[in-house]
Scaffold this active site. Structure first.
Site, PDB file in Angstrom:
ATOM      1  N   SER A 235       0.830  -1.203   0.000  1.00  0.00           N
ATOM      2  CA  SER A 235       0.000   0.000   0.000  1.00  0.00           C
ATOM      3  C   SER A 235       0.873   1.266   0.000  1.00  0.00           C
ATOM      4  O   SER A 235       1.678   1.457  -0.900  1.00  0.00           O
ATOM      5  CB  SER A 235      -0.960  -0.039   1.189  1.00  0.00           C
ATOM      6  OG  SER A 235      -1.945   0.968   1.077  1.00  0.00           O
TER       7      SER A 235
ATOM      8  N   ASP B 202      -8.963  -4.294  -6.224  1.00  0.00           N
ATOM      9  CA  ASP B 202      -8.471  -3.347  -5.224  1.00  0.00           C
ATOM     10  C   ASP B 202      -9.299  -2.055  -5.301  1.00  0.00           C
ATOM     11  O   ASP B 202      -9.258  -1.341  -6.301  1.00  0.00           O
ATOM     12  CB  ASP B 202      -6.995  -3.040  -5.492  1.00  0.00           C
ATOM     13  CG  ASP B 202      -6.329  -2.272  -4.364  1.00  0.00           C
ATOM     14  OD1 ASP B 202      -7.046  -1.602  -3.595  1.00  0.00           O
ATOM     15  OD2 ASP B 202      -5.091  -2.336  -4.259  1.00  0.00           O
TER      16      ASP B 202
ATOM     17  N   HIS C 222      -7.129  -5.354  -2.068  1.00  0.00           N
ATOM     18  CA  HIS C 222      -5.981  -4.558  -1.659  1.00  0.00           C
ATOM     19  C   HIS C 222      -5.125  -5.279  -0.618  1.00  0.00           C
ATOM     20  O   HIS C 222      -3.903  -5.130  -0.601  1.00  0.00           O
ATOM     21  CB  HIS C 222      -6.484  -3.232  -1.080  1.00  0.00           C
ATOM     22  CG  HIS C 222      -5.401  -2.276  -0.710  1.00  0.00           C
ATOM     23  ND1 HIS C 222      -4.576  -1.669  -1.639  1.00  0.00           N
ATOM     24  CD2 HIS C 222      -4.993  -1.806   0.510  1.00  0.00           C
ATOM     25  CE1 HIS C 222      -3.718  -0.863  -1.023  1.00  0.00           C
ATOM     26  NE2 HIS C 222      -3.942  -0.937   0.275  1.00  0.00           N
TER      27      HIS C 222
END
Length: 307
Positions: A178, A224, A256
């Site tokens: 991330s 995602d 994600h």
């Protein structure tokens, strides 16, 4: 006028027929002459193995396994003992019989701790790397800060940690999830001497990474919703120079958080990328070129063959 035949000497035996020179005899004599002169020819050239090659020949089973061939141990970096990042956990091979190892620093994402990427520590270390999963100075640090912290962690590993003698400081890589993945791009952009970068479902407000010179594997996830591939991973990949060794892997039907728990696809291609570019181990090229396919992969792009 015809030429007179040569006369036979009065003394000594009459010379016999000339010796018969076979190909083998000529080669043997030539070799003796060259050896004596110190001019022996080099043997035919063969592709030399990388001096950083570690471990047995890889197979699909070996890169998909939960553990590699190296026995490992781990140690903690206390937050109070370092600056530039908030400590972490180091995973490392216990034997250096094959030599030193490349090192990889891994950052978690926004609001997360190192526990979210901890599974990668032993997975990568057992394949022949020193790995540090870090905690960031603040859980809310943005990607650029996480990139700086990844570099600080590598600097600590190579200069001050208890495992520094196990590491080749010229063979370093960064990874992250991330905002940590965005941080790995920032780190690669800042330090072109790195050997590899792997952003995992990366998030960053910067979309243009044309200045990166580090071989980069971008891993995105089809479903995602936090860092959609259309606005993050895909632009990251396409903006990287076309001359760069790079690849884009999109996880099929994944979210994600896919890289935050044990994931065979993430592991096998991360291992292959790190081995190929940190260790310059071309035995792993087979898993990257030609482009891998399978039900776990929604899309794969590359710049094969790798330089």
């Amino acid at each position: 006028m015809p030429t007179a035949a040569p006369t036979v000497p009065r003394h000594g035996p009459r010379p016999g027929p000339a010796p018969r020179w076979t190909t083998a005899t000529v080669r043997a004599l030539l070799t003796l002459i060259l050896v004596g002169a110190g001019l022996t020819a080099a043997p035919p050239a063969q592709a030399a193995a990388s001096p950083y090659q570690r471990g047995p020949d890889p197979t699909v089973a070996s890169i998909e396994a939960s553990r590699g061939p190296f026995a490992i141990a781990q140690t903690t970096i206390a937050a109070s003992s370092v600056s530039g990042f908030r400590g972490g956990t180091v995973y490392y091979p216990t034997s250096t019989a094959e030599g030193t190892f490349g090192a990889v620093a891994i950052s978690p994402g926004y609001t997360a701790t190192q526990s979210s990427v901890a599974w990668l520590g032993p997975r990568l270390a057992s394949q022949g790397f020193v790995v540090v999963t870090i905690d960031t100075l603040s859980r809310y640090d943005q990607p650029a800060s996480r990139g700086t912290q990844l570099l600080a962690a590598l600097d600590h590993l190579t200069t001050a940690s208890t495992v520094r003698t196990r590491i080749d400081r010229n063979r370093l890589a960064v990874m992250g999830h991330s905002m940590g993945g965005g941080g790995s791009l920032s780190a690669a952009n800042t330090r072109p001497a790195l050997q590899a970068a792997i952003p995992l479902t990366g998030w960053h407000t910067v979309k243009n990474w044309s200045g990166v010179r580090v071989p980069t594997l971008v891993i995105g996830a089809e479903n995602d919703s936090i860092a959609p591939v259309t606005s993050h991973s895909e632009p990251f990949y396409t903006s990287l120079p076309s001359t760069l060794d790079k690849a884009y892997l999109e996880l099929n039907a994944a979210s994600h958080s896919a890289p935050t728990s044990s994931n065979v696809t993430v592991a096998k291609y991360s291992i292959s990328w790190l081995k190929r570019f940190v260790d310059d181990d071309t035995r792993y090229e087979q898993f990257l070129c030609p482009a891998p396919r399978g039900t776990a992969i929604q899309e794969y792009r590359d710049t094969c063959p790798h330089s």
